[in-house]
Scaffold this motif. Structure first.
Motif, short mmCIF file in Angstrom:
data_model
loop_
_atom_site.label_atom_id
_atom_site.label_comp_id
_atom_site.label_asym_id
_atom_site.label_seq_id
_atom_site.Cartn_x
_atom_site.Cartn_y
_atom_site.Cartn_z
N ASP A 100 3.21 5.96 -2.42
CA ASP A 100 2.51 5.45 -1.63
C ASP A 100 0.90 5.81 -1.82
O ASP A 100 0.31 5.28 -0.88
CB ASP A 100 2.75 6.19 -0.21
CG ASP A 100 2.42 7.48 -0.08
OD1 ASP A 100 2.46 8.25 -1.01
OD2 ASP A 100 2.23 8.03 1.06
N GLN A 208 0.80 -4.66 -8.97
CA GLN A 208 0.84 -5.70 -8.37
C GLN A 208 -0.21 -6.61 -8.55
O GLN A 208 -1.29 -6.32 -8.58
CB GLN A 208 1.33 -5.32 -7.04
CG GLN A 208 2.51 -4.67 -6.67
CD GLN A 208 2.72 -4.19 -5.16
OE1 GLN A 208 1.67 -3.64 -4.46
NE2 GLN A 208 3.88 -4.65 -4.58
N THR A 210 -3.15 -8.97 -7.56
CA THR A 210 -4.43 -8.44 -6.66
C THR A 210 -5.17 -9.84 -6.48
O THR A 210 -5.04 -10.98 -6.84
CB THR A 210 -5.36 -7.48 -7.11
OG1 THR A 210 -6.29 -8.10 -7.96
CG2 THR A 210 -4.71 -6.29 -7.71
N SER A 326 -5.86 -0.84 -8.61
CA SER A 326 -5.99 0.04 -7.14
C SER A 326 -6.92 1.19 -7.08
O SER A 326 -6.51 2.04 -6.50
CB SER A 326 -4.40 0.62 -6.75
OG SER A 326 -3.49 -0.76 -6.79
N ASP A 329 -7.96 2.55 -3.83
CA ASP A 329 -6.93 2.95 -2.85
C ASP A 329 -6.70 4.59 -3.00
O ASP A 329 -5.85 5.28 -2.52
CB ASP A 329 -5.73 2.39 -2.99
CG ASP A 329 -5.87 0.92 -2.56
OD1 ASP A 329 -6.89 0.54 -1.85
OD2 ASP A 329 -5.06 0.17 -2.82
N SER A 382 -7.16 -4.23 -5.78
CA SER A 382 -6.21 -3.49 -5.00
C SER A 382 -5.08 -4.56 -4.16
O SER A 382 -5.87 -5.45 -3.93
CB SER A 382 -6.52 -2.70 -3.86
OG SER A 382 -7.52 -1.58 -4.25
N SER A 383 -4.01 -4.19 -4.46
CA SER A 383 -2.94 -5.14 -4.02
C SER A 383 -3.13 -5.19 -2.44
O SER A 383 -2.58 -6.22 -1.84
CB SER A 383 -1.53 -4.75 -4.58
OG SER A 383 -1.11 -3.50 -4.06
N ASN A 384 -3.32 -4.10 -1.90
CA ASN A 384 -3.45 -4.10 -0.29
C ASN A 384 -4.89 -4.97 0.17
O ASN A 384 -4.76 -5.13 1.25
CB ASN A 384 -3.53 -2.82 0.23
CG ASN A 384 -4.89 -2.00 0.06
OD1 ASN A 384 -5.72 -2.32 -0.52
ND2 ASN A 384 -4.62 -0.59 0.33
N SER A 385 -5.35 -5.49 -0.78
CA SER A 385 -6.74 -6.43 -0.45
C SER A 385 -6.58 -7.80 -0.61
O SER A 385 -7.36 -8.68 -0.99
CB SER A 385 -7.95 -5.74 -1.09
OG SER A 385 -7.76 -6.27 -2.42
N ASN A 386 -5.17 -8.05 -0.74
CA ASN A 386 -4.96 -9.54 -1.16
C ASN A 386 -5.12 -10.79 -0.21
O ASN A 386 -5.20 -12.05 -0.50
CB ASN A 386 -3.40 -9.56 -1.50
CG ASN A 386 -2.97 -9.22 -2.99
OD1 ASN A 386 -3.83 -8.73 -3.57
ND2 ASN A 386 -1.84 -8.85 -2.86
N GLN A 387 -5.27 -10.27 1.01
CA GLN A 387 -5.99 -11.34 2.02
C GLN A 387 -7.19 -11.96 1.57
O GLN A 387 -8.10 -11.14 1.41
CB GLN A 387 -6.15 -10.52 3.40
CG GLN A 387 -6.47 -11.82 4.76
CD GLN A 387 -6.65 -10.90 6.02
OE1 GLN A 387 -6.42 -9.89 6.00
NE2 GLN A 387 -7.15 -11.86 7.00
#
Length: 390
Positions: A100, A208, A210, A326, A329, A382-387
């Motif tokens: 995580d 992942q 990005t 990433s 993150d 970062s993959s969590n910023s893909n929006q």
């Protein structure tokens, strides 16, 4: 005489007018966001070379014949997450390499049985590397996985205990993979095979896609790119591949050259010799490329060892370039975890740029605005910023 419009008609016209102005203002805002100078052919080529779509399948691991064996990876995954492989029964590989948290942790220095002297490195896409640890003292991924098991401040056990644990809990899957009985094989063979199973698992950990990758892959044939990146992230990318020369060390789809450099990081305690002290350790173990337990053909696969630059003075105080995927993150940063934010890292690079301890850093001429833009770009990795941002 012309009739006055009804109240309902006026309401409809007001709504249409409001909608029209919202659309106009929105389009102007989007136009301002996406307005950007055309990329040069050189910039375009560099940007596209960094995209994850350019990542080829992992190269073979010549010293580990089980590297791409799914059964070996399954065994390695189980051991990777098994806290019984530690002196206190509380520390597994996954304790420090948290899924995580980008397969690292949020501590300045790794915490196992005790406190390590360096930051926990992320282990995503280690299949593409040829040197391991911050100082590169391991020449294969399977050799690297063995070090923490016997390190007194990490797992704190020894190879005899590893053999006992494998024999007690994983004898059957071990036999299926390695065609031998862990209870009767030599302890060093079981230890080496455990490392090879762990390495087979770690080789499956991949990054992942990005927002940056989406952007890079849309550029061919376009003049102004798209609105995937903001008006701060685009100039940051231009700095990254241009004036700041970040791409000199952070290149390729994994954004690292896998080599060792002076970064001008404050010592934060006793000076760390880094790569300069790693060459003796590289050959001090039985589990290295030319060792008895390696599966490599040294006459065919050993160029990275045979032509190794062993200049200890040149490499004193150098550390391996980590991947920037990433990176936003997973603070803290650097080999000793001395910086808590990317802004601190970039400011330090500007401060030390051109000094003997940072002779490969070129941030000296960057403005405050440049550093803000660079940090903004790093966030797109970062993959969590893909929006998609507008």
């Amino acid at each position: 005489m012309r009739a006055e419009p009804s109240a309902s008609s006026r309401a409809i016209w007001l709504l249409l007018a409001a909608f029209y102005f919202c659309v106009v203002l929105s389009n102007r805002s989007n136009a301002a966001e996406t307005e950007f100078t055309d990329w040069t052919p050189r910039e375009l080529a560099l940007i596209q070379s960094l995209s994850l779509s350019q990542l080829r399948p992992p190269p073979p691991s010549p010293s580990n014949r089980y590297a791409d064996n799914p059964s070996a990876a399954s065994l390695g995954r189980a051991i990777f997450n098994d806290a019984r492989f530690s002196a206190n029964g509380k520390v597994s590989c996954a304790t420090c390499h948290r899924q995580d948290y980008g397969f690292t942790d949020d501590l300045p220095r790794g915490l196992g049985i005790g406190v390590a002297n360096r930051r926990t490195m992320p282990i995503v896409a280690m299949a593409y590397q040829k040197w391991f640890f911050w100082d590169g003292r391991a020449d294969s991924l399977w050799s690297q996985t063995l070090g923490p098991l016997e390190n007194p401040v990490e797992h704190g056990i020894d190879r005899h205990q590893v053999q006992q644990l494998v024999s007690l809990h994983y004898a059957e899957p071990y036999r299926q993979v390695f065609k031998g009985d862990p209870t009767s094989q030599p302890v060093n063979q079981v230890f080496a095979n455990t490392g090879k199973a762990l390495a087979a698992h770690v080789r499956t950990l991949m990054p992942q896609t990005t927002r940056f990758d989406y952007y890079a892959d849309t550029l061919p044939g376009q003049t102004n790119g798209t609105d995937i990146l903001t008006k701060s992230e685009k100039p940051g990318l231009r700095l990254f591949v241009g004036q700041a020369k970040c791409v000199n060390c952070h290149n390729g789809p994994m954004l690292t050259n896998g080599e060792f450099h002076h970064s001008g990081t404050p010592a934060n305690g006793e000076p760390d010799p880094g790569r300069g002290a790693a060459f003796d350790a590289l050959e001090a173990t039985e589990f290295w490329f030319f060792g008895k337990w390696s599966d490599a053909d040294p006459d065919v696969n050993s160029d990275h060892i045979r032509f190794l630059d062993r200049d200890t003075h040149k490499y004193a105080g150098t550390f391996k370039t980590p991947s920037l995927r990433s990176v936003a993150d997973r603070p803290p940063y650097m080999h000793n975890g001395t910086f808590t934010s990317l802004a601190q890292v970039l400011n330090n690079y500007r401060t030390v740029s051109g000094s003997p301890l940072a002779d490969e850093i070129f941030h000296g001429g960057l403005s405050d605005r440049d550093l803000i833009d660079l940090e903004a770009f790093l966030g797109t990795l970062s993959s969590n910023s893909n929006q998609i941002h507008n």
